[in-house]
Design an enzyme around this catalytic site. Sequence first.
Site, PDB file in Angstrom:
ATOM      1  N   LYS A 130      19.009  24.900  56.304  1.00 26.29           N
ATOM      2  CA  LYS A 130      17.791  24.598  56.574  1.00 26.29           C
ATOM      3  C   LYS A 130      16.571  25.010  55.890  1.00 26.29           C
ATOM      4  O   LYS A 130      15.405  24.833  56.139  1.00 26.29           O
ATOM      5  CB  LYS A 130      17.428  25.614  58.136  1.00 26.29           C
ATOM      6  CG  LYS A 130      18.228  25.194  59.191  1.00 26.29           C
ATOM      7  CD  LYS A 130      18.249  26.302  60.451  1.00 26.29           C
ATOM      8  CE  LYS A 130      19.607  27.397  60.187  1.00 26.29           C
ATOM      9  NZ  LYS A 130      20.789  27.129  60.160  1.00 26.29           N
ATOM     10  N   GLU A 213      26.545  36.934  60.657  1.00 27.63           N
ATOM     11  CA  GLU A 213      26.650  36.831  59.444  1.00 27.63           C
ATOM     12  C   GLU A 213      27.409  38.448  59.097  1.00 27.63           C
ATOM     13  O   GLU A 213      27.273  39.163  59.879  1.00 27.63           O
ATOM     14  CB  GLU A 213      25.356  36.817  58.990  1.00 27.63           C
ATOM     15  CG  GLU A 213      24.582  35.592  59.093  1.00 27.63           C
ATOM     16  CD  GLU A 213      25.390  34.342  58.313  1.00 27.63           C
ATOM     17  OE1 GLU A 213      25.807  34.456  57.361  1.00 27.63           O
ATOM     18  OE2 GLU A 213      25.513  33.174  58.985  1.00 27.63           O
ATOM     19  N   LYS A 228      14.760  27.106  62.798  1.00 26.67           N
ATOM     20  CA  LYS A 228      15.007  25.880  63.857  1.00 26.67           C
ATOM     21  C   LYS A 228      13.861  25.556  64.458  1.00 26.67           C
ATOM     22  O   LYS A 228      13.473  24.386  64.524  1.00 26.67           O
ATOM     23  CB  LYS A 228      16.180  26.362  64.973  1.00 26.67           C
ATOM     24  CG  LYS A 228      17.373  26.576  63.949  1.00 26.67           C
ATOM     25  CD  LYS A 228      18.626  26.906  64.866  1.00 26.67           C
ATOM     26  CE  LYS A 228      19.881  27.572  64.265  1.00 26.67           C
ATOM     27  NZ  LYS A 228      21.015  27.785  65.059  1.00 26.67           N
ATOM     28  N   GLY A 338      29.599  26.410  65.954  1.00 24.62           N
ATOM     29  CA  GLY A 338      30.796  26.218  64.985  1.00 24.62           C
ATOM     30  C   GLY A 338      30.816  25.345  63.666  1.00 24.62           C
ATOM     31  O   GLY A 338      30.077  24.494  63.848  1.00 24.62           O
TER      32      GLY A 338
HETATM   33  N1  LIG Z   1      28.290  27.945  60.384  1.00 26.58           N
HETATM   34  C1  LIG Z   1      27.790  26.996  61.393  1.00 26.58           C
HETATM   35  O1  LIG Z   1      28.138  27.064  62.470  1.00 26.58           O
HETATM   36  C2  LIG Z   1      26.502  26.370  60.993  1.00 26.58           C
HETATM   37  C3  LIG Z   1      25.655  25.862  61.991  1.00 26.58           C
HETATM   38  C4  LIG Z   1      24.398  25.174  61.643  1.00 26.58           C
HETATM   39  C5  LIG Z   1      24.137  25.493  60.283  1.00 26.58           C
HETATM   40  N2  LIG Z   1      24.749  25.867  59.393  1.00 26.58           N
HETATM   41  C6  LIG Z   1      24.225  26.208  57.905  1.00 26.58           C
HETATM   42  O2  LIG Z   1      25.341  25.356  57.104  1.00 26.58           O
HETATM   43  C7  LIG Z   1      25.308  26.080  55.951  1.00 26.58           C
HETATM   44  C8  LIG Z   1      26.542  26.405  55.441  1.00 26.58           C
HETATM   45  O3  LIG Z   1      27.176  27.382  56.388  1.00 26.58           O
HETATM   46  P1  LIG Z   1      28.364  28.237  56.208  1.00 26.58           P
HETATM   47  O4  LIG Z   1      28.649  28.787  57.449  1.00 26.58           O
HETATM   48  O5  LIG Z   1      29.262  27.114  55.723  1.00 26.58           O
HETATM   49  O6  LIG Z   1      28.059  29.030  55.163  1.00 26.58           O
HETATM   50  P2  LIG Z   1      28.844  30.045  54.257  1.00 26.58           P
HETATM   51  O7  LIG Z   1      30.442  30.181  54.563  1.00 26.58           O
HETATM   52  O8  LIG Z   1      28.358  31.251  53.734  1.00 26.58           O
HETATM   53  O9  LIG Z   1      29.359  29.124  52.878  1.00 26.58           O
HETATM   54  C9  LIG Z   1      28.138  28.877  51.864  1.00 26.58           C
HETATM   55  C10 LIG Z   1      28.592  28.111  50.570  1.00 26.58           C
HETATM   56  O10 LIG Z   1      27.587  27.862  49.853  1.00 26.58           O
HETATM   57  C11 LIG Z   1      28.143  28.235  48.559  1.00 26.58           C
HETATM   58  N3  LIG Z   1      27.178  28.493  47.519  1.00 26.58           N
HETATM   59  C12 LIG Z   1      26.332  29.654  47.324  1.00 26.58           C
HETATM   60  N4  LIG Z   1      25.359  29.477  46.290  1.00 26.58           N
HETATM   61  C13 LIG Z   1      25.552  28.248  46.107  1.00 26.58           C
HETATM   62  C14 LIG Z   1      25.034  27.346  44.950  1.00 26.58           C
HETATM   63  N5  LIG Z   1      24.020  27.682  44.259  1.00 26.58           N
HETATM   64  N6  LIG Z   1      25.439  25.958  44.818  1.00 26.58           N
HETATM   65  C15 LIG Z   1      26.675  25.580  45.279  1.00 26.58           C
HETATM   66  N7  LIG Z   1      27.367  26.461  46.357  1.00 26.58           N
HETATM   67  C16 LIG Z   1      26.675  27.554  46.779  1.00 26.58           C
HETATM   68  C17 LIG Z   1      28.840  29.548  48.685  1.00 26.58           C
HETATM   69  O11 LIG Z   1      29.789  29.691  47.541  1.00 26.58           O
HETATM   70  P3  LIG Z   1      30.904  30.905  47.234  1.00 26.58           P
HETATM   71  O12 LIG Z   1      32.081  30.272  48.332  1.00 26.58           O
HETATM   72  O13 LIG Z   1      31.150  31.022  45.903  1.00 26.58           O
HETATM   73  O14 LIG Z   1      30.273  32.233  47.896  1.00 26.58           O
HETATM   74  C18 LIG Z   1      29.897  29.031  49.892  1.00 26.58           C
HETATM   75  O15 LIG Z   1      30.784  27.990  49.438  1.00 26.58           O
HETATM   76  C19 LIG Z   1      24.185  27.211  55.972  1.00 26.58           C
HETATM   77  O16 LIG Z   1      22.708  26.851  55.563  1.00 26.58           O
HETATM   78  C20 LIG Z   1      23.883  27.498  57.636  1.00 26.58           C
HETATM   79  O17 LIG Z   1      22.837  27.984  57.974  1.00 26.58           O
HETATM   80  C21 LIG Z   1      25.995  26.569  59.695  1.00 26.58           C
END
Ligand SMILES: NC(=O)c1ccc[n+]([C@@H]2O[C@H](COP(=O)([O-])OP(=O)(O)OC[C@H]3O[C@@H](n4cnc5c(N)ncnc54)[C@H](OP(=O)(O)O)[C@@H]3O)[C@@H](O)[C@H]2O)c1
Length: 358
Positions: A130, A213, A228, A338
């Site tokens: 976001k 988190e 959001k 999720g």
């Molecule tokens: N989880 C949900 O249900 C949900 C729902 C709606 C929206 N979102 C959004 O979706 C996004 C991802 O969520 P997530 O739960 O998958 O987060 P996450 O598990 O924390 O994963 C984030 C990923 O981004 C990588 N990363 C960090 N800095 C980076 C960079 N400079 N270049 C490339 N990759 C980088 C991290 O690398 P490392 O693995 O090396 O740390 C990790 O693989 C977030 O913005 C979140 O707000 C998530």
Amino acid sequence: MMTDLKQIPVIVLGTGGVGSALLRQIVDGREQITSRNKCRFEVVAVTDSQSCLFAADGLADGELLAAVERKQQGMAVADGIRPSEIEIIDQVRQAGWEKGVVVDVTAVAGMEPVLDHALAAGYGVALANKKALAGPWQTAQKYFNHPRVRHESTVGGGQPVIATLRYLLDVNDPIYEIEGQMSGTLGFICGQMDGGVPFSRAVREAKELGYTEPDPREDLSGKDVMRKALILGRLAGWPLEEADIEVESLYTPELADLSAPDFLDEVATLDETMRLRVATAQTEGMVLRYVAEVENGRGVVGLKPVPAGSALSSLKYISFRTARYDDEPLLIGGKGAGVEMTAAGVLGDMIDLAREEL
Ligand SMILES: NC(=O)c1ccc[n+]([C@@H]2O[C@H](COP(=O)([O-])OP(=O)(O)OC[C@H]3O[C@@H](n4cnc5c(N)ncnc54)[C@H](OP(=O)(O)O)[C@@H]3O)[C@@H](O)[C@H]2O)c1
């Protein structure tokens, strides 16, 4: 291979929960996407914070699944140092791909130059992150209603919230107000408190279940919900800034500077205040929910009493009050949470871009 099959290169930035689910869904959905949409996503690059897996003509499905497996084991997605995102996009273009999609499923701030580079190259952009959309209006404005930017998963966790808002705008139904419970984590904590569970225990449970988190204050601050609300308001046509949205944090300033473990020890100091608020609401037949409300010029994000047992008390929902839906707002509600649903929203955006714009 079918002759009219459109091949679309995809650069996936981020291989956390959502990025990994997206890669699995691309692999699992290959046949369906080919037959239904006449396109094939060639994932040419996958990055995490440290590394990049790259193949100019597309990574094999086995390589994508192996990358997911590496991340599950706590390893980097590939060995070696990675190029910058802009260099990756340039390498893909140099390999002859004129159109493509850059997917931002990281959680980092500062991706704007990368998104701008992709858009300037004629590529599409699909965002679950976001932050670029919720930055200062001056820099974020260009992403709203850009024909090659999609961001369904930024709000509603995969429910068709953005698509519905776009539809309302397309059919010229002026938006008056948007309201919703937009955080599954805060919804869980509120639900636990309904049943008498102390706030601190509900926070710990949410953390243990993996709903928060690593530092639960990121959820409790309300900032993610504020982002959001900002995104929905901006898409509705209101040039809101962060300062226009009043946000209630669910922890006090004294707890802000503690380490995460110390915070979890001290958060019980808030239990009595929360218990009283819940009890006061219950004497009026209400329960407390963390609700975002946004309209032209302002927004409010915080705890609000809603009728106990009502659909609004149990759903993760977004409602739109518009000229046509004035007395009975249009309501979208459902699971919406999720990594799988979020990744599905991103995949839907990629398909939409491939079908409409690339
Ligand atoms: N989880 C949900 O249900 C949900 C729902 C709606 C929206 N979102 C959004 O979706 C996004 C991802 O969520 P997530 O739960 O998958 O987060 P996450 O598990 O924390 O994963 C984030 C990923 O981004 C990588 N990363 C960090 N800095 C980076 C960079 N400079 N270049 C490339 N990759 C980088 C991290 O690398 P490392 O693995 O090396 O740390 C990790 O693989 C977030 O913005 C979140 O707000 C998530």
